[in-house]
Write a protein that holds these residues in place. Structure first.
Motif, PDB file in Angstrom:
ATOM      1  N   ASP A 104       0.711  -1.285   0.143  1.00  0.00           N
ATOM      2  CA  ASP A 104       0.224  -0.201  -0.527  1.00  0.00           C
ATOM      3  C   ASP A 104       0.817   1.300   0.394  1.00  0.00           C
ATOM      4  O   ASP A 104       0.685   1.909  -0.580  1.00  0.00           O
ATOM      5  CB  ASP A 104      -0.975   0.031   1.614  1.00  0.00           C
ATOM      6  N   VAL A 105       2.113   0.959   0.844  1.00  0.00           N
ATOM      7  CA  VAL A 105       2.700   2.707   0.802  1.00  0.00           C
ATOM      8  C   VAL A 105       3.353   2.529  -0.498  1.00  0.00           C
ATOM      9  O   VAL A 105       3.927   3.770  -1.184  1.00  0.00           O
ATOM     10  CB  VAL A 105       3.716   2.136   2.161  1.00  0.00           C
ATOM     11  N   ALA A 106       3.468   1.009  -0.599  1.00  0.00           N
ATOM     12  CA  ALA A 106       4.638   1.788  -2.358  1.00  0.00           C
ATOM     13  C   ALA A 106       3.790   2.010  -3.404  1.00  0.00           C
ATOM     14  O   ALA A 106       4.270   2.839  -4.348  1.00  0.00           O
ATOM     15  CB  ALA A 106       4.987  -0.102  -2.686  1.00  0.00           C
ATOM     16  N   ALA A 107       2.090   1.551  -3.301  1.00  0.00           N
ATOM     17  CA  ALA A 107       1.636   2.176  -4.361  1.00  0.00           C
ATOM     18  C   ALA A 107       1.216   3.926  -4.481  1.00  0.00           C
ATOM     19  O   ALA A 107       1.546   4.756  -4.545  1.00  0.00           O
ATOM     20  CB  ALA A 107       0.124   1.717  -4.168  1.00  0.00           C
ATOM     21  N   LEU A 108       1.076   3.841  -3.392  1.00  0.00           N
ATOM     22  CA  LEU A 108       0.920   5.444  -3.044  1.00  0.00           C
ATOM     23  C   LEU A 108       2.292   6.640  -2.851  1.00  0.00           C
ATOM     24  O   LEU A 108       2.264   7.591  -3.716  1.00  0.00           O
ATOM     25  CB  LEU A 108       0.646   5.626  -1.111  1.00  0.00           C
ATOM     26  N   GLU A 109       3.534   6.007  -2.850  1.00  0.00           N
ATOM     27  CA  GLU A 109       4.247   6.561  -3.315  1.00  0.00           C
ATOM     28  C   GLU A 109       4.799   6.558  -4.738  1.00  0.00           C
ATOM     29  O   GLU A 109       5.186   7.297  -5.705  1.00  0.00           O
ATOM     30  CB  GLU A 109       5.420   5.840  -2.990  1.00  0.00           C
ATOM     31  N   ARG A 110       4.242   5.467  -5.306  1.00  0.00           N
ATOM     32  CA  ARG A 110       3.828   6.036  -7.003  1.00  0.00           C
ATOM     33  C   ARG A 110       3.391   7.077  -6.799  1.00  0.00           C
ATOM     34  O   ARG A 110       3.320   7.727  -8.112  1.00  0.00           O
ATOM     35  CB  ARG A 110       3.383   4.498  -7.737  1.00  0.00           C
ATOM     36  N   ARG A 111       1.788   6.934  -6.084  1.00  0.00           N
ATOM     37  CA  ARG A 111       0.938   8.569  -6.766  1.00  0.00           C
ATOM     38  C   ARG A 111       1.521   9.169  -6.850  1.00  0.00           C
ATOM     39  O   ARG A 111       1.446  10.310  -7.310  1.00  0.00           O
ATOM     40  CB  ARG A 111      -0.210   7.762  -6.028  1.00  0.00           C
ATOM     41  N   ALA A 112       2.728   9.569  -5.700  1.00  0.00           N
ATOM     42  CA  ALA A 112       3.239  10.696  -5.272  1.00  0.00           C
ATOM     43  C   ALA A 112       4.164  11.177  -5.862  1.00  0.00           C
ATOM     44  O   ALA A 112       4.454  12.461  -6.389  1.00  0.00           O
ATOM     45  CB  ALA A 112       3.997  10.750  -4.158  1.00  0.00           C
TER      46      ALA A 112
END
Length: 176
Positions: free
Chosen positions: A26-34
């Motif tokens: 989930d954090v990796a996905a949020l980082e990609r979104r950032a």
């Protein structure tokens, strides 16, 4: 953490490590979104915020269980959880700052936007207040601390921007 369920782990240990895997994803996905463009609309920002809140909740759940699985976990597992929490905060700060630097009219002029801005101000103020504690808990090295200093600066800029936006945002009408 071992790949796949390990039969030597307790049921709770397997559960915690599955939660940790989901947290990391989930954090990796949020980082990609950032790393992408900022949300274009307020509803999209709210979706990102909801994702971040879910990550914070999952982080809390894992942190709460760390002492119970300490014998089964790597020795720095508790620090890993805090570092993941800091990564999520850094990503959300990046997204929030990009959104608030050039917000749509809906966030500045819509009825009800004032309450949202006040809530964001409260949340980021609380996070800034606990930021140093999280850095200490995570056992951050100097290099990572320098990178996270950009997060602190981003949070401070978000708080400044929220003050600016609140100055022009209509307050909610009182109920009769």
């Amino acid at each position: 953490m071992a790949e796949g369920p390990d039969r030597r782990l307790s049921k709770e240990g397997r559960t915690v490590f599955e939660m940790a895997r989901k947290l990391a994803a989930d954090v990796a996905a949020l980082e990609r979104r950032a790393g992408g463009p900022p949300p274009e609309t307020f509803p999209r920002y709210k979706e990102v915020r909801a994702t971040y809140i879910e990550i914070v909740g999952l982080t809390f759940s894992v942190q709460e269980r760390v002492p119970r699985v300490a014998a089964e976990a790597p020795k720095d597992f508790g620090q890993w959880v805090v570092r993941v929490k800091l990564r999520a905060l850094a990503a959300f700060t990046t997204i929030s700052l990009a959104f608030l630097e050039n917000p749509p009219v809906a966030i500045t002029q819509a009825i009800g936007a004032h309450d949202v801005l006040v809530a964001e101000q409260k949340n980021f103020t609380e996070v800034l207040g606990t930021f140093d504690e999280m850095l200490f808990e995570a056992g951050i090295d100097d290099r990572m601390a320098d990178a996270l200093d950009a997060t602190r600066t981003g949070i401070e800029r978000i708080l400044e921007r929220l003050v600016e936006l609140l100055a022009h945002s209509p307050e909610a009408l009182p109920e009769f």
